[in-house]
Write a protein that holds these residues in place. Structure first.
Motif, PDB file in Angstrom:
ATOM      1  N   VAL A   7       0.829  -1.206   0.000  1.00  8.93           N
ATOM      2  CA  VAL A   7       0.000   0.000   0.000  1.00  8.93           C
ATOM      3  C   VAL A   7       0.862   1.254   0.000  1.00  8.93           C
ATOM      4  CG1 VAL A   7      -1.736   1.281   1.278  1.00  8.93           C
ATOM      5  CG2 VAL A   7      -1.870  -1.199   1.150  1.00  8.93           C
ATOM      6  N   SER A   8       1.955   1.257   0.729  1.00 10.79           N
ATOM      7  CA  SER A   8       2.851   2.405   0.778  1.00 10.79           C
ATOM      8  C   SER A   8       3.717   2.441  -0.478  1.00 10.79           C
ATOM      9  CB  SER A   8       3.754   2.312   2.004  1.00 10.79           C
ATOM     10  OG  SER A   8       4.758   3.294   1.964  1.00 10.79           O
ATOM     11  N   THR A   9       3.922   3.623  -1.024  1.00 15.96           N
ATOM     12  CA  THR A   9       4.793   3.764  -2.198  1.00 15.96           C
ATOM     13  C   THR A   9       6.234   4.046  -1.806  1.00 15.96           C
ATOM     14  OG1 THR A   9       4.299   6.129  -2.381  1.00 15.96           O
ATOM     15  CG2 THR A   9       2.902   4.606  -3.630  1.00 15.96           C
ATOM     16  N   ASP A  10       6.505   4.133  -0.513  1.00 18.95           N
ATOM     17  CA  ASP A  10       7.846   4.420  -0.020  1.00 18.95           C
ATOM     18  C   ASP A  10       8.732   3.185  -0.117  1.00 18.95           C
ATOM     19  OD1 ASP A  10       9.861   5.949   1.414  1.00 18.95           O
ATOM     20  OD2 ASP A  10       9.459   4.562   3.052  1.00 18.95           O
ATOM     21  N   SER A  11       9.971   3.390  -0.516  1.00 21.59           N
ATOM     22  CA  SER A  11      10.878   2.252  -0.663  1.00 21.59           C
ATOM     23  C   SER A  11      12.054   2.308   0.314  1.00 21.59           C
ATOM     24  CB  SER A  11      11.402   2.184  -2.103  1.00 21.59           C
ATOM     25  OG  SER A  11      12.107   3.372  -2.408  1.00 21.59           O
ATOM     26  N   THR A  12      11.994   3.164   1.332  1.00 22.18           N
ATOM     27  CA  THR A  12      13.080   3.204   2.314  1.00 22.18           C
ATOM     28  C   THR A  12      12.969   2.013   3.249  1.00 22.18           C
ATOM     29  OG1 THR A  12      11.892   4.458   4.000  1.00 22.18           O
ATOM     30  CG2 THR A  12      13.025   5.738   2.302  1.00 22.18           C
ATOM     31  N   TYR A  35       1.571   4.445  10.779  1.00 26.16           N
ATOM     32  CA  TYR A  35       2.694   5.263  11.226  1.00 26.16           C
ATOM     33  C   TYR A  35       3.866   5.020  10.284  1.00 26.16           C
ATOM     34  CZ  TYR A  35       0.287   6.098  15.641  1.00 26.16           C
ATOM     35  OH  TYR A  35      -0.613   6.478  16.603  1.00 26.16           O
ATOM     36  N   ASP A  36       4.591   6.095   9.980  1.00 23.82           N
ATOM     37  CA  ASP A  36       5.637   6.011   8.958  1.00 23.82           C
ATOM     38  C   ASP A  36       6.791   6.932   9.325  1.00 23.82           C
ATOM     39  OD1 ASP A  36       7.059   6.364   6.435  1.00 23.82           O
ATOM     40  OD2 ASP A  36       5.286   5.501   5.480  1.00 23.82           O
ATOM     41  N   ARG A  37       8.016   6.422   9.234  1.00 27.62           N
ATOM     42  CA  ARG A  37       9.216   7.212   9.565  1.00 27.62           C
ATOM     43  C   ARG A  37      10.072   7.515   8.343  1.00 27.62           C
ATOM     44  NH1 ARG A  37      10.812   4.335  15.281  1.00 27.62           N
ATOM     45  NH2 ARG A  37       9.117   5.294  16.435  1.00 27.62           N
TER      46      ARG A  37
END
Length: 70
Positions: A7-12, A35-37
């Protein structure tokens, strides 16, 4: 159920945790938040991200863009 979907597009590799999901009573809309950092290189500060989705008659879901809650 189908196979897992990111679901998240973040790749970190920073933490993303504690997802929540809510669905309209008729099943046509849903909302996910977590929650996301991703914005902190020290992996310490935390934001809340979310995404809306629309459920089609065949059960597939199309998601809108994710956003950070302010």
């Amino acid at each position: 159920w189908i196979s897992p979907l990111r679901v998240s597009t973040d790749s970190t590799t920073n933490d993303q945790r504690m997802p929540v999901l809510t669905v309209e009573p008729d099943g046509t809309q849903l909302f996910m938040a977590w929650y996301d950092r991703r914005n902190d290189t020290n992996n310490s500060l935390i934001d809340v991200y979310g995404r809306f989705g629309t459920t089609a008659a065949n059960g597939s879901v199309s998601f809108g863009s994710e956003f950070v809650s302010s």
